[in-house]
Write a protein that holds these residues in place. Structure first.
Motif, PDB file in Angstrom:
ATOM      1  N   THR A  46       0.690  -1.304  -0.124  1.00  0.00           N
ATOM      2  CA  THR A  46      -0.029  -0.076  -0.030  1.00  0.00           C
ATOM      3  C   THR A  46       0.694   1.323  -0.075  1.00  0.00           C
ATOM      4  O   THR A  46       0.645   2.255  -0.927  1.00  0.00           O
ATOM      5  CB  THR A  46      -0.979   0.222   1.291  1.00  0.00           C
ATOM      6  N   THR A  49       2.976   1.842  -3.445  1.00  0.00           N
ATOM      7  CA  THR A  49       1.899   2.123  -4.282  1.00  0.00           C
ATOM      8  C   THR A  49       1.269   3.656  -4.246  1.00  0.00           C
ATOM      9  O   THR A  49       1.338   4.601  -5.111  1.00  0.00           O
ATOM     10  CB  THR A  49       0.588   1.274  -4.468  1.00  0.00           C
ATOM     11  N   ALA A 133     -14.613   1.465  -4.965  1.00  0.00           N
ATOM     12  CA  ALA A 133     -13.064   1.781  -5.240  1.00  0.00           C
ATOM     13  C   ALA A 133     -13.058   2.740  -6.209  1.00  0.00           C
ATOM     14  O   ALA A 133     -12.435   3.728  -6.403  1.00  0.00           O
ATOM     15  CB  ALA A 133     -12.284   0.601  -5.345  1.00  0.00           C
ATOM     16  N   THR A 134     -13.723   2.380  -7.347  1.00  0.00           N
ATOM     17  CA  THR A 134     -13.583   3.200  -8.784  1.00  0.00           C
ATOM     18  C   THR A 134     -14.369   4.266  -8.666  1.00  0.00           C
ATOM     19  O   THR A 134     -14.206   5.384  -9.273  1.00  0.00           O
ATOM     20  CB  THR A 134     -14.018   2.427  -9.991  1.00  0.00           C
ATOM     21  N   LEU A 137     -12.557   6.855  -6.485  1.00  0.00           N
ATOM     22  CA  LEU A 137     -11.371   7.425  -7.006  1.00  0.00           C
ATOM     23  C   LEU A 137     -11.749   8.618  -7.923  1.00  0.00           C
ATOM     24  O   LEU A 137     -11.129   9.617  -7.994  1.00  0.00           O
ATOM     25  CB  LEU A 137     -10.644   6.278  -7.927  1.00  0.00           C
ATOM     26  N   ILE A 160      -6.178   6.185  -2.566  1.00  0.00           N
ATOM     27  CA  ILE A 160      -5.938   4.618  -3.015  1.00  0.00           C
ATOM     28  C   ILE A 160      -5.294   4.065  -1.872  1.00  0.00           C
ATOM     29  O   ILE A 160      -5.391   2.707  -1.402  1.00  0.00           O
ATOM     30  CB  ILE A 160      -4.861   4.648  -4.108  1.00  0.00           C
ATOM     31  N   TYR A 164      -7.039   0.654  -0.426  1.00  0.00           N
ATOM     32  CA  TYR A 164      -6.384  -0.839  -0.446  1.00  0.00           C
ATOM     33  C   TYR A 164      -7.211  -1.499   1.009  1.00  0.00           C
ATOM     34  O   TYR A 164      -7.018  -2.752   0.853  1.00  0.00           O
ATOM     35  CB  TYR A 164      -4.988  -0.334  -0.079  1.00  0.00           C
ATOM     36  N   SER A 171      -8.856  -2.626  -3.738  1.00  0.00           N
ATOM     37  CA  SER A 171      -8.874  -1.292  -4.590  1.00  0.00           C
ATOM     38  C   SER A 171      -8.243  -1.369  -5.951  1.00  0.00           C
ATOM     39  O   SER A 171      -7.147  -0.463  -6.043  1.00  0.00           O
ATOM     40  CB  SER A 171      -8.745  -0.065  -3.850  1.00  0.00           C
ATOM     41  N   ASN A 174      -8.883   0.292 -11.769  1.00  0.00           N
ATOM     42  CA  ASN A 174      -8.348   0.557 -12.790  1.00  0.00           C
ATOM     43  C   ASN A 174      -8.387  -0.687 -13.861  1.00  0.00           C
ATOM     44  O   ASN A 174      -7.666  -1.624 -13.568  1.00  0.00           O
ATOM     45  CB  ASN A 174      -6.844   1.095 -12.540  1.00  0.00           C
TER      46      ASN A 174
END
Length: 228
Positions: A46, A49, A133-134, A137, A160, A164, A171, A174
């Motif tokens: 995490t 990233t 999650a998306t 985001l 993000i 996670y 998450s 993408n």
């Protein structure tokens, strides 16, 4: 193809590649060093990233917008921030960059160039997690870009890092990342059979967020400056 568009495509490929190298490489390193402690491995994955996201968006954002994500590119086109004719090029380069990043991570750690993941990520809770999650985001990106564009790199990374941990799927958020992570049988992988469901959930989440924010935080008229 103009030189400017070529630069933007190269930036999208490079950024997505380095992002996947960070995600997959840190996952491999974390799994090797954590002694079987999955929570510790996930924490390391995490943090790596999130840090990579800040650096990549800051460095490549001025070139291409630093989408690194087909869902973000589609939302940008829908919001008229990117011409639709440029969308296919962005998405192709993001996908190619994502697989190149997986290959780079595998080479760094002595793994096969590509290997189909056996990590099961199936079921309604996982799919709903990817929707959430998306959606989140895109909400962060669209909300911040309207009034505090300079905060986008930090806001995206912070979201993000949090997602996670608060989503059951950790998450992905993408489609390009999802497809590429199906090619790594490592900590960050996803079974190829599970990837299409993730991608569909991500696209639905992105669509819902874009529709909401066209009303909640509409773009100002083109001739009107954004006011804080």
């Amino acid at each position: 193809m103009s030189a400017n568009f070529s630069r933007r495509l190269a930036a999208e490929a490079l950024g997505t590649s380095l992002l996947l190298a960070a995600v997959v490489g840190s996952g491999i390193m974390a799994e090797r060093l954590s002694g079987g402690n999955v929570a510790l491995a996930l924490l390391a994955n995490t943090l790596a990233t999130g840090a990579a996201l800040i650096a990549l968006i800051l460095s490549l954002g001025p070139v291409s917008g630093a989408h690194f994500n087909p869902a973000v590119t589609l939302a940008a086109a829908w919001q008229r921030d990117l011409p639709w004719r440029e969308v296919p090029g962005y998405i192709v380069m993001q996908a190619l960059g994502a697989f190149a990043g997986v290959a780079a991570a595998h080479l760094m750690f002595g793994e096969p160039l590509f290997s189909a993941s056996t990590k099961v990520r199936a079921g309604v809770p996982q799919l709903f997690s990817e929707f959430v999650a998306t959606f989140g985001l895109l909400a962060v990106i669209l909300g911040c870009s309207r009034r505090r564009a300079e905060s986008v790199p930090y806001a995206v990374a912070a979201y993000i890092v949090a997602a996670y941990w608060f989503t059951a799927s950790t998450s992905f958020a993408n489609p390009a990342v999802t497809l590429a992570r199906a090619a790594t049988d490592s900590f960050a992988g996803i079974r190829p059979a599970d990837a299409p469901g993730f991608v569909l959930a991500q696209l639905i989440g992105a669509c819902c967020a874009t529709v909401l924010f066209r009303w909640l935080a509409p773009a100002p008229p083109r001739n009107e400056p954004v006011r804080s």
